[in-house]
Each structure stands twice: as C-alpha cells, then as structure tokens.
Design a protein around this motif. Sequence first.
Motif, PDB file in Angstrom:
ATOM      1  N   LEU A 181     -12.323   4.750   3.015  1.00  0.00           N
ATOM      2  CA  LEU A 181     -11.741   3.414   3.117  1.00  0.00           C
ATOM      3  C   LEU A 181     -10.847   3.188   1.909  1.00  0.00           C
ATOM      4  O   LEU A 181     -11.175   3.619   0.792  1.00  0.00           O
ATOM      5  N   VAL A 182      -9.715   2.510   2.125  1.00  0.00           N
ATOM      6  CA  VAL A 182      -8.756   2.277   1.039  1.00  0.00           C
ATOM      7  C   VAL A 182      -8.323   0.820   1.015  1.00  0.00           C
ATOM      8  O   VAL A 182      -8.377   0.124   2.031  1.00  0.00           O
ATOM      9  N   ASP A 183      -7.862   0.387  -0.165  1.00  0.00           N
ATOM     10  CA  ASP A 183      -7.285  -0.948  -0.275  1.00  0.00           C
ATOM     11  C   ASP A 183      -5.780  -0.876  -0.020  1.00  0.00           C
ATOM     12  O   ASP A 183      -5.235   0.210   0.247  1.00  0.00           O
ATOM     13  N   ALA A 184      -5.105  -2.007  -0.105  1.00  0.00           N
ATOM     14  CA  ALA A 184      -3.669  -2.067   0.218  1.00  0.00           C
ATOM     15  C   ALA A 184      -2.820  -1.212  -0.712  1.00  0.00           C
ATOM     16  O   ALA A 184      -1.700  -0.842  -0.363  1.00  0.00           O
ATOM     17  N   ASP A 185      -3.342  -0.886  -1.904  1.00  0.00           N
ATOM     18  CA  ASP A 185      -2.602  -0.048  -2.851  1.00  0.00           C
ATOM     19  C   ASP A 185      -2.941   1.428  -2.723  1.00  0.00           C
ATOM     20  O   ASP A 185      -2.458   2.252  -3.507  1.00  0.00           O
ATOM     21  N   ASN A 216      -6.036   2.800  -3.033  1.00  0.00           N
ATOM     22  CA  ASN A 216      -7.186   3.210  -3.830  1.00  0.00           C
ATOM     23  C   ASN A 216      -8.411   3.330  -2.940  1.00  0.00           C
ATOM     24  O   ASN A 216      -8.635   2.481  -2.071  1.00  0.00           O
ATOM     25  N   ILE A 265     -12.014   2.746  -1.785  1.00  0.00           N
ATOM     26  CA  ILE A 265     -12.962   1.663  -2.057  1.00  0.00           C
ATOM     27  C   ILE A 265     -14.313   1.921  -1.397  1.00  0.00           C
ATOM     28  O   ILE A 265     -15.172   1.047  -1.366  1.00  0.00           O
ATOM     29  N   PRO A 283     -11.024  -1.294   9.509  1.00  0.00           N
ATOM     30  CA  PRO A 283     -10.589  -1.353   8.113  1.00  0.00           C
ATOM     31  C   PRO A 283      -9.529  -0.285   7.835  1.00  0.00           C
ATOM     32  O   PRO A 283      -9.485   0.746   8.498  1.00  0.00           O
ATOM     33  N   HIS A 326      -8.026   2.822   6.411  1.00  0.00           N
ATOM     34  CA  HIS A 326      -8.681   4.054   5.978  1.00  0.00           C
ATOM     35  C   HIS A 326      -7.661   5.190   5.900  1.00  0.00           C
ATOM     36  O   HIS A 326      -6.570   5.098   6.444  1.00  0.00           O
ATOM     37  N   SER A 385       2.147   4.275   6.501  1.00  0.00           N
ATOM     38  CA  SER A 385       0.987   3.481   6.899  1.00  0.00           C
ATOM     39  C   SER A 385       1.353   2.712   8.169  1.00  0.00           C
ATOM     40  O   SER A 385       2.525   2.386   8.381  1.00  0.00           O
TER      41      SER A 385
END
Length: 193
Positions: A9-13, A15, A17, A31, A33, A104
């Motif tokens: 799972l990743v955040d909008a930047d 990274n 998470i 979510p 990913h 993305s």
Amino acid sequence: MTPDEHVVLVDADGNAIGTAPKAAVHGTDTPLHLAFSSYVFDRNGRVLLSRRALHKLTWPGVWTNSCCGHPLPGEPLPDAVVRRLSYELGLRVDRVDLLLPRFSYRAVMDNGIVERELCPVYRAVVSAEAAPNADEVDDVRWAPWKEFADDVLHNGMAISPWCREQLPHLDGLGPDPLLWPAADPADLPPAAR
C-alpha cells in the motif's frame, strides 16, 4: 495468487504505508497500491497483447498490454516483471527496461469495482513465443506496435483502461519501441526503489 500474497500500500507520494492481502484490496474502495505494467516486444518490435482470463475479478476477458502484476513486499519491480511474465506467459525475458516510472491510474468497472494503482511501466524484450497460463490469460496475439497504437489512439480499439492511459505516453517516446529511452530508476516512487 496464493491466499497469503500481499501487495504494498502506498500514499499519494509513493511512500510505502503498509501491506494488505491481494485478495482484499480490489473492491469498491480500493486503496492505492503498488503494481506494474509491462509491454513485451519481440526483436521485430511487435507487441504481445493478452486477453485477461474470463474469471478475473477486474476486467475479465478484456484485451490489454502483455502483463500486469504486483510486486511482493520487498521485491524489486524488475524482478516482479520477470516473475509474472514467466508465470502468466511462460516467457524468459532477455531484457527489462523502465519506461514510465510514475504512471498512476484509477479506473472503475461497471459493477463498481475500482482499480487504483501506482503502476510503473516496463518494456520487456523476448526471443521466444508465449505459453499462456490459462489461470491468468485467455488468449494472446502479436501486433505491430504502430498498428496497435493507432488502433487504440485513433480508431477506438477496445482495451483495458490502464493501457488506454499509458499509450499516449509510450507513443510519445518514438516510433520504434526497441529504441525508446529507458527511464532512470531513481525517478521511481520511494516504495518502488
């Protein structure tokens, strides 16, 4: 997919998470990913298209680029590309190159299932024919790159939503897919480095 296979799972930047079971992340509230898309080419610059298996949760029976997938937690993306091409298409890869490090997308099926991925795009070059795994792929076909790109971009060819969004970026790299410049892996999102 094994029952315990996890995705990152990743955040909008971009990274990392956390992780989640792959079976649990594709629904109406998917979510963001980490994933990848790959375009397989032969030595003549033809692209291998695949038709997704009819029992797939997302976009069953839809034609798309060669192979998509998710890296396992801690798995380098090029290794994930090689692993999935072997599993889904029985291919041994001669070369893997990063093309679009920060692609993305978000797409919603008619039934409300959402695909939401941070999805770097790769080129893979092969010298053998595919042997599709029926659990993943319903059919494959080779197409000249320019003909395929024109069919999607100008003639309304039905294709997966992520492939449709990737094609203008790839087409902008030049007419010969074997000569497209590789992107710098340092441009990948943090979770993919």
